[in-house]
Scaffold this motif. Structure first.
Motif, PDB file in Angstrom:
ATOM      1  N   GLU A  68       7.562  12.294 -11.150  1.00  0.00           N
ATOM      2  CA  GLU A  68       8.942  12.742 -11.436  1.00  0.00           C
ATOM      3  C   GLU A  68       9.333  12.389 -12.878  1.00  0.00           C
ATOM      4  OE1 GLU A  68      10.546  12.139  -6.829  1.00  0.00           O
ATOM      5  OE2 GLU A  68      11.088  10.688  -8.377  1.00  0.00           O
ATOM      6  N   ILE A  69       8.952  11.188 -13.275  1.00  0.00           N
ATOM      7  CA  ILE A  69       9.266  10.759 -14.654  1.00  0.00           C
ATOM      8  C   ILE A  69       8.534  11.638 -15.661  1.00  0.00           C
ATOM      9  CG2 ILE A  69       8.868   8.884 -16.309  1.00  0.00           C
ATOM     10  CD1 ILE A  69       9.492   6.925 -13.996  1.00  0.00           C
ATOM     11  N   ILE A  70       7.272  11.931 -15.366  1.00  0.00           N
ATOM     12  CA  ILE A  70       6.483  12.777 -16.279  1.00  0.00           C
ATOM     13  C   ILE A  70       7.130  14.162 -16.401  1.00  0.00           C
ATOM     14  CG2 ILE A  70       4.264  13.973 -16.519  1.00  0.00           C
ATOM     15  CD1 ILE A  70       2.956  11.448 -15.308  1.00  0.00           C
ATOM     16  N   GLN A  71       7.611  14.660 -15.282  1.00  0.00           N
ATOM     17  CA  GLN A  71       8.250  15.980 -15.313  1.00  0.00           C
ATOM     18  C   GLN A  71       9.506  15.962 -16.193  1.00  0.00           C
ATOM     19  OE1 GLN A  71       9.234  17.575 -11.431  1.00  0.00           O
ATOM     20  NE2 GLN A  71       8.655  19.605 -12.135  1.00  0.00           N
ATOM     21  N   ALA A  82       6.412   7.868 -22.666  1.00  0.00           N
ATOM     22  CA  ALA A  82       7.583   8.399 -23.391  1.00  0.00           C
ATOM     23  C   ALA A  82       8.876   7.913 -22.738  1.00  0.00           C
ATOM     24  CB  ALA A  82       7.531   9.924 -23.407  1.00  0.00           C
ATOM     25  N   TRP A  83       8.869   7.843 -21.414  1.00  0.00           N
ATOM     26  CA  TRP A  83      10.062   7.334 -20.709  1.00  0.00           C
ATOM     27  C   TRP A  83      10.300   5.873 -21.066  1.00  0.00           C
ATOM     28  CZ3 TRP A  83      10.140   3.770 -16.389  1.00  0.00           C
ATOM     29  CH2 TRP A  83      11.427   3.551 -15.882  1.00  0.00           C
ATOM     30  N   VAL A 133      12.525  -0.836 -14.951  1.00  0.00           N
ATOM     31  CA  VAL A 133      11.249  -0.544 -14.273  1.00  0.00           C
ATOM     32  C   VAL A 133      11.321  -1.002 -12.813  1.00  0.00           C
ATOM     33  CG1 VAL A 133       8.779  -1.106 -14.220  1.00  0.00           C
ATOM     34  CG2 VAL A 133       9.897  -0.615 -16.403  1.00  0.00           C
ATOM     35  N   ALA A 134      11.858  -2.195 -12.598  1.00  0.00           N
ATOM     36  CA  ALA A 134      11.962  -2.714 -11.223  1.00  0.00           C
ATOM     37  C   ALA A 134      12.878  -1.833 -10.378  1.00  0.00           C
ATOM     38  CB  ALA A 134      12.475  -4.148 -11.252  1.00  0.00           C
ATOM     39  N   ARG A 135      13.919  -1.339 -11.014  1.00  0.00           N
ATOM     40  CA  ARG A 135      14.874  -0.488 -10.277  1.00  0.00           C
ATOM     41  C   ARG A 135      14.232   0.850  -9.919  1.00  0.00           C
ATOM     42  NH1 ARG A 135      18.324   3.386 -10.906  1.00  0.00           N
ATOM     43  NH2 ARG A 135      17.722   3.833 -13.054  1.00  0.00           N
ATOM     44  N   ARG A 136      13.374   1.329 -10.781  1.00  0.00           N
ATOM     45  CA  ARG A 136      12.839   2.680 -10.619  1.00  0.00           C
ATOM     46  C   ARG A 136      11.689   2.767  -9.600  1.00  0.00           C
ATOM     47  NH1 ARG A 136      14.476   7.071 -13.953  1.00  0.00           N
ATOM     48  NH2 ARG A 136      13.257   8.858 -13.271  1.00  0.00           N
ATOM     49  N   PHE A 137      10.906   1.669  -9.496  1.00  0.00           N
ATOM     50  CA  PHE A 137       9.697   1.737  -8.668  1.00  0.00           C
ATOM     51  C   PHE A 137       9.813   0.884  -7.403  1.00  0.00           C
ATOM     52  CE2 PHE A 137       8.157   2.819 -12.939  1.00  0.00           C
ATOM     53  CZ  PHE A 137       7.616   4.062 -12.651  1.00  0.00           C
ATOM     54  N   LEU A 142       0.840  -1.209   0.000  1.00  0.00           N
ATOM     55  CA  LEU A 142       0.000   0.000   0.000  1.00  0.00           C
ATOM     56  C   LEU A 142       0.874   1.258   0.000  1.00  0.00           C
ATOM     57  CD1 LEU A 142      -2.646  -1.282   2.575  1.00  0.00           C
ATOM     58  CD2 LEU A 142      -3.092  -0.785   0.161  1.00  0.00           C
ATOM     59  N   ALA A 143       1.916   1.229   0.825  1.00  0.00           N
ATOM     60  CA  ALA A 143       2.818   2.390   0.880  1.00  0.00           C
ATOM     61  C   ALA A 143       3.566   2.559  -0.443  1.00  0.00           C
ATOM     62  CB  ALA A 143       3.807   2.223   2.037  1.00  0.00           C
ATOM     63  N   ALA A 144       3.888   1.434  -1.079  1.00  0.00           N
ATOM     64  CA  ALA A 144       4.641   1.503  -2.341  1.00  0.00           C
ATOM     65  C   ALA A 144       3.812   2.177  -3.437  1.00  0.00           C
ATOM     66  CB  ALA A 144       5.062   0.106  -2.774  1.00  0.00           C
ATOM     67  N   VAL A 145       2.506   1.971  -3.429  1.00  0.00           N
ATOM     68  CA  VAL A 145       1.666   2.626  -4.445  1.00  0.00           C
ATOM     69  C   VAL A 145       1.787   4.148  -4.305  1.00  0.00           C
ATOM     70  CG1 VAL A 145      -0.705   2.976  -5.251  1.00  0.00           C
ATOM     71  CG2 VAL A 145       0.053   0.683  -4.574  1.00  0.00           C
ATOM     72  N   VAL A 146       1.787   4.621  -3.063  1.00  0.00           N
ATOM     73  CA  VAL A 146       1.916   6.073  -2.827  1.00  0.00           C
ATOM     74  C   VAL A 146       3.299   6.553  -3.304  1.00  0.00           C
ATOM     75  CG1 VAL A 146       1.870   7.886  -1.075  1.00  0.00           C
ATOM     76  CG2 VAL A 146       0.330   5.903  -0.867  1.00  0.00           C
ATOM     77  N   THR A 147       4.327   5.814  -2.934  1.00  0.00           N
ATOM     78  CA  THR A 147       5.688   6.180  -3.368  1.00  0.00           C
ATOM     79  C   THR A 147       5.775   6.197  -4.898  1.00  0.00           C
ATOM     80  OG1 THR A 147       6.607   5.138  -1.400  1.00  0.00           O
ATOM     81  CG2 THR A 147       8.125   5.496  -3.231  1.00  0.00           C
ATOM     82  N   ASN A 148       5.162   5.208  -5.525  1.00  0.00           N
ATOM     83  CA  ASN A 148       5.265   5.108  -6.988  1.00  0.00           C
ATOM     84  C   ASN A 148       4.515   6.231  -7.704  1.00  0.00           C
ATOM     85  OD1 ASN A 148       6.922   2.916  -6.826  1.00  0.00           O
ATOM     86  ND2 ASN A 148       5.287   1.400  -7.050  1.00  0.00           N
ATOM     87  N   ALA A 149       3.451   6.714  -7.075  1.00  0.00           N
ATOM     88  CA  ALA A 149       2.750   7.865  -7.679  1.00  0.00           C
ATOM     89  C   ALA A 149       3.725   9.044  -7.794  1.00  0.00           C
ATOM     90  CB  ALA A 149       1.542   8.247  -6.835  1.00  0.00           C
TER      91      ALA A 149
END
Ligand code: SF4
Length: 259
Positions: free
Chosen positions: A126-129, A136-137, A153-157, A114-121
């Motif tokens: 950040e990626i969108i910015q 696109a990323w 992807v695994a490293r990033r999230f 549950l906490a990871a979903v918040v972190t990933n948002a």
């Protein structure tokens, strides 16, 4: 003695096309259920927006360690709890909101997930910015190295393992291959891959070779090689641990058989 994998064999397209055609023909006579598509493992049919990609990523995050059926059954409540996966709203969840999620019996009450979903948002924002969109990323990763994208992807999230990342990409429309021990054993027997060699680059070379030689997509190549070698949902396996060589159409191409 079994011959070693030949580095040039993957460039022999007529041979690869012939092998794959024989495997597909044999498989068709042995299938016992419908052929699954990548979307069977995902959540959404379309991923036109970053919000949809974020939802799919979150679905795969919860799917790790749980049955897809359990996660699907809880998804309406999960969507509601996470504001339909509105990125800005989820990123703003505070500790009190997280405690509400953990206490909600309609959800999969795994605090880390549950906490990871918040972190990933936050990470998606950040990626969108930096890149304009999450898509696109993902698309900026070199096509020739896309077989490694799941690692990025695994490293990033947060709380996304390589397997969950792989299913996220597959479900989001990326053309990737998968391999199993059965697949690698088959390729070893055919002289295409030294089973002990765990190089994903070589495996990629083989899979792309099959795909380009036959015109089939990487997913279809993976699926048919795996079925032929494992017998998964087939009337009988062909090249399983105890190969049924008398029933196999690949005698002439098989190092194992001709050793
Ligand atoms: S000939 Fe035997 S070992 Fe070779 S691919 Fe066929 S079943 Fe497997």
């Amino acid at each position: 003695m079994v011959k070693k994998a030949d580095p040039d064999i993957v460039d022999d397209w007529p041979r690869l096309a012939h092998i794959f055609a024989e495997i597909q023909t044999k498989n068709r006579s042995l299938y016992t259920d419908r052929v699954k598509s990548p979307s069977d493992w995902g959540l959404l049919d379309a991923h036109a927006s970053d919000q949809a990609l974020f939802e799919e990523l979150s679905f795969q995050l919860f799917g790790a360690g749980f049955s897809r059926t359990v996660v699907r059954n809880r998804w309406p409540a999960t969507r509601e709890a996470f504001c339909e996966f509105d990125l800005a709203k989820v990123a703003a969840f505070d500790a009190e909101r997280l405690e509400q999620l953990v206490a909600n019996p309609a959800l999969i009450r795994n605090r880390r997930k549950l906490a990871a979903v918040v972190t990933n948002a936050t990470r998606v924002l950040e990626i969108i910015q930096a890149h304009g969109t999450l898509r696109a990323w993902l698309d900026s990763y070199p096509v020739a190295e896309r077989y490694l994208l799941h690692r990025e992807v695994a490293r990033r999230f947060a709380s996304i393992g390589e397997r969950a990342a792989f299913w996220f990409l597959i479900s989001s429309g990326y053309e990737l291959f998968y391999s199993t021990d059965d697949t690698r054993r088959l390729l070893d027997r055919l002289g295409l891959l030294d089973q002990k060699e765990r190089s994903r680059a070589r495996l990629n070379q083989v899979m792309v070779g099959f795909s380009e030689a036959s015109g089939a997509g990487l997913w279809a190549v993976s699926r048919d090689l795996h079925r032929f070698a494992s017998g998964y949902r087939m009337k009988e396996p062909v090249c399983a641990e105890r190969p049924r060589c008398p029933k196999c159409p690949l005698w002439d191409d098989c190092h194992f058989f001709n050793a």
